[in-house]
Scaffold this active site. Structure first.
Site, short mmCIF file in Angstrom:
data_model
loop_
_atom_site.label_atom_id
_atom_site.label_comp_id
_atom_site.label_asym_id
_atom_site.label_seq_id
_atom_site.Cartn_x
_atom_site.Cartn_y
_atom_site.Cartn_z
CB CYS A 85 0.64 5.84 0.74
SG CYS A 85 -0.29 7.25 0.46
CG HIS A 194 4.65 6.75 -1.56
ND1 HIS A 194 3.61 5.73 -2.31
CD2 HIS A 194 3.83 7.78 -1.38
CE1 HIS A 194 2.62 6.28 -2.17
NE2 HIS A 194 2.45 7.35 -1.44
CD GLU A 196 6.16 3.20 -3.16
OE1 GLU A 196 4.77 3.57 -3.45
OE2 GLU A 196 6.47 3.36 -2.02
#
Length: 223
Positions: A85, A194, A196
């Site tokens: 991002c 994302h 994560e």
């Protein structure tokens, strides 16, 4: 293995990235934007957020942070680097990846679960996947639309450097549904979604994002 996770003023997702690193079985090493060394890490994650408040342009100031000078040099010497991002924006601003991330086509902040497709499973960060794999991860961005001139995009396509593509809808208007790209040597990867936030079935839309963090450990083991 030690993977550094950078924190800039305005970073939001450094702790999530560090958790993903630990889930993968590596040691997460905190790196500060003003650090003068990389603390002997084997790879670096540039996480999401709003570094320096996104003043001037998303990632434009963070690109000049002291730690980024070290990251640029290390990447040029083959260190794996992942930008997520705002981290993707920073890597583009730093010249480690081509193109730019600009305001979403709909001029609105987008936050939703998004299906993405693996287009390149040979990079340092995607070796655990197979070409064509699809999985769901969150997206959350205002300046997430990937753009580049036609010749650059054609070159990325021809060289197989489009790593991820949006499936089941394009959330921000990125050219040719591009969600992530890589450097020529496949060691530097940037993506807008994302991973994560998708490392645990309990808290994410899937755990498939963990594959990026385990993939780099495989790549480091055979360097």
């Amino acid at each position: 293995m030690k993977i550094g996770v950078i924190t800039f003023p305005g970073t939001l997702d450094d702790q999530d990235a560090a958790r993903a690193v630990r889930y993968a079985g590596a040691e997460a090493v905190a790196l500060w934007h003003g650090d003068a060394d990389l603390k002997s890490v084997d790879a670096v994650v540039v996480p999401g957020g709003f570094s320096y408040g996104d003043y001037l342009r998303a990632g434009a100031i963070a690109r000049f942070a002291p730690v980024m000078g070290l990251v640029i040099d290390a990447a040029k010497n083959g260190m794996p680097v992942l930008g997520i991002c705002n981290g993707f924006q920073i890597l583009c601003e730093a010249g480690l990846l081509p193109g730019a991330l600009v305001r979403n086509a709909g001029l609105h902040f987008v936050c939703r679960d998004q299906r993405i497709r693996v287009e390149n499973a040979t990079t340092a960060w995607t070796g655990r996947y197979e070409f064509g794999n699809e999985f769901v991860v969150p997206v959350k961005n205002m300046d997430g639309r990937y753009v580049a001139d036609k010749s650059t995009v054609d070159e990325l396509e021809w060289d197989g450097r489009v790593v991820f593509r949006y499936a089941a809808g394009n959330p921000n208007g990125s050219v040719r549904d591009i969600a992530g790209i890589c450097s020529k040597n496949g060691r530097v990867v940037g993506l807008m979604p994302h991973p994560e936030h998708a490392v645990d079935e309990l808290t994410g839309p899937s755990a498939a994002g963990l594959g990026l963090f385990t993939s780099v450990l495989d790549a480091l083991a055979v360097r």
